[in-house]
Enzyme design. Structure first.
Site, mmCIF file in Angstrom:
data_model
loop_
_atom_site.group_PDB
_atom_site.id
_atom_site.type_symbol
_atom_site.label_atom_id
_atom_site.label_comp_id
_atom_site.label_asym_id
_atom_site.label_seq_id
_atom_site.Cartn_x
_atom_site.Cartn_y
_atom_site.Cartn_z
ATOM 1 N N ALA A 65 -104.827 -19.998 -68.384
ATOM 2 C CA ALA A 65 -104.458 -18.867 -67.540
ATOM 3 C C ALA A 65 -103.307 -18.149 -68.247
ATOM 4 O O ALA A 65 -102.593 -18.746 -69.061
ATOM 5 C CB ALA A 65 -104.033 -19.365 -66.172
ATOM 6 N N GLY A 108 -106.699 -23.294 -68.020
ATOM 7 C CA GLY A 108 -107.754 -22.508 -67.390
ATOM 8 C C GLY A 108 -108.973 -22.316 -68.286
ATOM 9 O O GLY A 108 -110.084 -22.123 -67.794
ATOM 10 N N GLU A 111 -110.952 -25.286 -67.782
ATOM 11 C CA GLU A 111 -111.469 -25.217 -66.408
ATOM 12 C C GLU A 111 -112.604 -24.198 -66.283
ATOM 13 O O GLU A 111 -113.584 -24.431 -65.574
ATOM 14 C CB GLU A 111 -110.309 -24.878 -65.459
ATOM 15 N N GLU A 131 -101.045 -28.042 -68.472
ATOM 16 C CA GLU A 131 -100.204 -27.404 -67.459
ATOM 17 C C GLU A 131 -98.901 -28.147 -67.215
ATOM 18 O O GLU A 131 -97.850 -27.558 -66.958
ATOM 19 C CB GLU A 131 -100.971 -27.276 -66.127
HETATM 20 N N1 CAA Z 1 -101.057 -17.180 -71.728
HETATM 21 C C1 CAA Z 1 -100.547 -16.071 -72.275
HETATM 22 N N2 CAA Z 1 -100.470 -15.858 -73.598
HETATM 23 C C2 CAA Z 1 -100.923 -16.838 -74.389
HETATM 24 C C3 CAA Z 1 -101.466 -18.030 -73.899
HETATM 25 C C4 CAA Z 1 -101.534 -18.182 -72.488
HETATM 26 N N3 CAA Z 1 -102.074 -19.257 -71.917
HETATM 27 N N4 CAA Z 1 -101.813 -18.817 -74.942
HETATM 28 C C5 CAA Z 1 -101.502 -18.139 -76.055
HETATM 29 N N5 CAA Z 1 -100.968 -16.950 -75.733
HETATM 30 C C6 CAA Z 1 -100.488 -15.901 -76.631
HETATM 31 C C7 CAA Z 1 -99.163 -16.310 -77.263
HETATM 32 O O1 CAA Z 1 -98.086 -16.025 -76.390
HETATM 33 C C8 CAA Z 1 -99.163 -15.444 -78.490
HETATM 34 O O2 CAA Z 1 -98.800 -14.138 -78.127
HETATM 35 P P1 CAA Z 1 -97.662 -13.346 -78.951
HETATM 36 O O3 CAA Z 1 -98.266 -13.156 -80.325
HETATM 37 O O4 CAA Z 1 -97.496 -12.073 -78.200
HETATM 38 O O5 CAA Z 1 -96.472 -14.224 -78.970
HETATM 39 C C9 CAA Z 1 -100.631 -15.407 -78.903
HETATM 40 O O6 CAA Z 1 -101.355 -15.778 -77.736
HETATM 41 C C10 CAA Z 1 -100.970 -16.408 -79.986
HETATM 42 O O7 CAA Z 1 -100.497 -17.686 -79.564
HETATM 43 P P2 CAA Z 1 -99.551 -18.622 -80.465
HETATM 44 O O8 CAA Z 1 -98.693 -17.790 -81.348
HETATM 45 O O9 CAA Z 1 -98.854 -19.577 -79.549
HETATM 46 O O10 CAA Z 1 -100.654 -19.352 -81.354
HETATM 47 P P3 CAA Z 1 -100.554 -20.809 -82.006
HETATM 48 O O11 CAA Z 1 -101.733 -20.927 -82.902
HETATM 49 O O12 CAA Z 1 -99.221 -21.062 -82.570
HETATM 50 O O13 CAA Z 1 -100.739 -21.842 -80.765
HETATM 51 C C11 CAA Z 1 -101.755 -22.638 -78.742
HETATM 52 C C12 CAA Z 1 -101.940 -21.864 -80.056
HETATM 53 C C13 CAA Z 1 -101.457 -24.110 -79.060
HETATM 54 C C14 CAA Z 1 -103.046 -22.514 -77.941
HETATM 55 C C15 CAA Z 1 -100.567 -22.034 -77.958
HETATM 56 O O14 CAA Z 1 -100.752 -20.625 -77.869
HETATM 57 C C16 CAA Z 1 -100.425 -22.571 -76.568
HETATM 58 O O15 CAA Z 1 -99.899 -23.670 -76.388
HETATM 59 N N6 CAA Z 1 -100.841 -21.778 -75.538
HETATM 60 C C17 CAA Z 1 -100.679 -22.142 -74.155
HETATM 61 C C18 CAA Z 1 -101.632 -23.232 -73.731
HETATM 62 C C19 CAA Z 1 -101.395 -23.593 -72.286
HETATM 63 O O16 CAA Z 1 -100.365 -24.102 -71.907
HETATM 64 N N7 CAA Z 1 -102.392 -23.334 -71.421
HETATM 65 C C20 CAA Z 1 -102.307 -23.611 -70.003
HETATM 66 C C21 CAA Z 1 -101.866 -22.375 -69.264
HETATM 67 S S1 CAA Z 1 -101.512 -22.678 -67.556
HETATM 68 C C22 CAA Z 1 -103.026 -22.742 -66.822
HETATM 69 O O17 CAA Z 1 -104.046 -22.562 -67.440
HETATM 70 C C23 CAA Z 1 -103.010 -23.013 -65.340
HETATM 71 C C24 CAA Z 1 -104.339 -23.352 -64.764
HETATM 72 O O18 CAA Z 1 -104.602 -24.456 -64.345
HETATM 73 C C25 CAA Z 1 -105.361 -22.358 -64.643
#
Ligand code: CAA
Length: 257
Positions: A65, A108, A111, A131
């Site tokens: 998400a 998400g 999911e 999460e």
């Molecule tokens: N939401 C918003 N933006 C996101 C995102 C997310 N879930 N995941 C990645 N992005 C964005 C980053 O902020 C980044 O944007 P900027 O260039 O503007 O900074 C861009 O995508 C590229 O990401 P990274 O630079 O972080 O890429 P990476 O290769 O270094 O890492 C990754 C990749 C490990 C997937 C890392 O992006 C990450 O950890 N993302 C979040 C994963 C996460 O925690 N997901 C759960 C979200 S909460 C949820 O989903 C609740 C639910 O139950 C529905």
């Protein structure tokens, strides 16, 4: 208008929805949710569509998400909006849904893949429910669908530690049905979708209903539900045609009715 997805018809009776927010690794914001649920609802009404594939990019199916959209929300905001409830519309889609997953399927994203009926993974796929690392918990079904898919031990492991698993571990755990080389992912998913879409449409929808009922009912209720659906297939043209074709040693010509 669709800004966050594209919709294609890669094969006869098959639709392909591709998430197109590469800069955010296909993070699922409200717009994505509205566009996917609207697109799938419309495709579901189309008698010429027998299966829908949902995919992302090579790098990410969806990285979760949208954290940036959620970060400023208060409890009152998310409770009032019933945040994520809109995704339930995907569960009401009766057409078989196939998730074709390459790269990250986190939070998400995992999911969303689990809301589909069948998961096909590229060997680059990574699944997880991170999460907890954000101080929250899964909110689009992760704690429930993941537990049903892979059991308590692994679901607890993933949801409590936030660790990711690769495609092969996901296949061993029963989360995905097939793992294929990344370059072959769409071809494989489209092939599976074409196969499903070539079957009797009512039969395919009834299979989906019956299997999903297994998660919602006792065994006795589920068996009765299945048997009644089986009986009802005898009201279709396709049952007559399918069984006649077998007896006459020829391929069936289903009317999807
Ligand atoms: N939401 C918003 N933006 C996101 C995102 C997310 N879930 N995941 C990645 N992005 C964005 C980053 O902020 C980044 O944007 P900027 O260039 O503007 O900074 C861009 O995508 C590229 O990401 P990274 O630079 O972080 O890429 P990476 O290769 O270094 O890492 C990754 C990749 C490990 C997937 C890392 O992006 C990450 O950890 N993302 C979040 C994963 C996460 O925690 N997901 C759960 C979200 S909460 C949820 O989903 C609740 C639910 O139950 C529905």
């Amino acid at each position: 208008m669709t800004d966050t997805i594209t919709i294609d018809r890669p094969a006869d009776r098959v639709a392909l929805i591709t998430l197109t927010r590469p800069k955010a690794l296909n993070a699922l914001n409200l717009q994505v949710m509205r566009e996917i649920t609207a697109a799938t609802a419309e495709l579901d009404r189309d008698p010429d569509i027998g299966a829908i594939v949902i995919t992302g990019s090579e790098r990410a199916f969806a990285a979760g998400a949208d954290i940036k959209e959620m970060a400023p929300q208060t409890f009152s905001d998310v409770y009032a909006a019933d945040w994520f409830a809109g995704w339930d519309a995907l569960s009401r889609v009766r057409t078989p849904l196939i998730a074709a997953v390459a790269g990250y399927a986190l939070g998400g994203g995992c999911e969303l893949a689990m809301m589909c009926d069948l998961l096909i993974a590229a060997d680059t796929a990574k699944f997880g429910q991170p999460e907890i690392t954000l101080g929250v918990i899964p909110g689009m079904g992760g704690s429930q669908r993941l537990t049903r898919a892979i059991g308590k031990a692994k679901a607890m492991d993933l949801c409590l530690t936030g660790r990711t698993i690769d495609a092969h571990e996901a296949e061993r755990a029963g989360l995905v049905s097939r793992v294929v080389p990344a370059a072959a992912l769409l071809e494989e998913a489209t092939g599976v979708a074409t196969k499903i879409a070539s079957m009797s449409r009512p039969a395919a929808r009834m299979v989906k209903e019956a299997v999903n009922r297994a998660f919602e009912s006792s065994l006795t209720e589920g068996l009765l539900f299945e048997r009644r659906l089986f009986h009802s297939t005898f009201a279709t043209h396709d049952q007559k045609e399918g069984m006649a074709a077998f007896t006459e040693k020829r391929p069936p010509t289903f009317r999807h009715a």
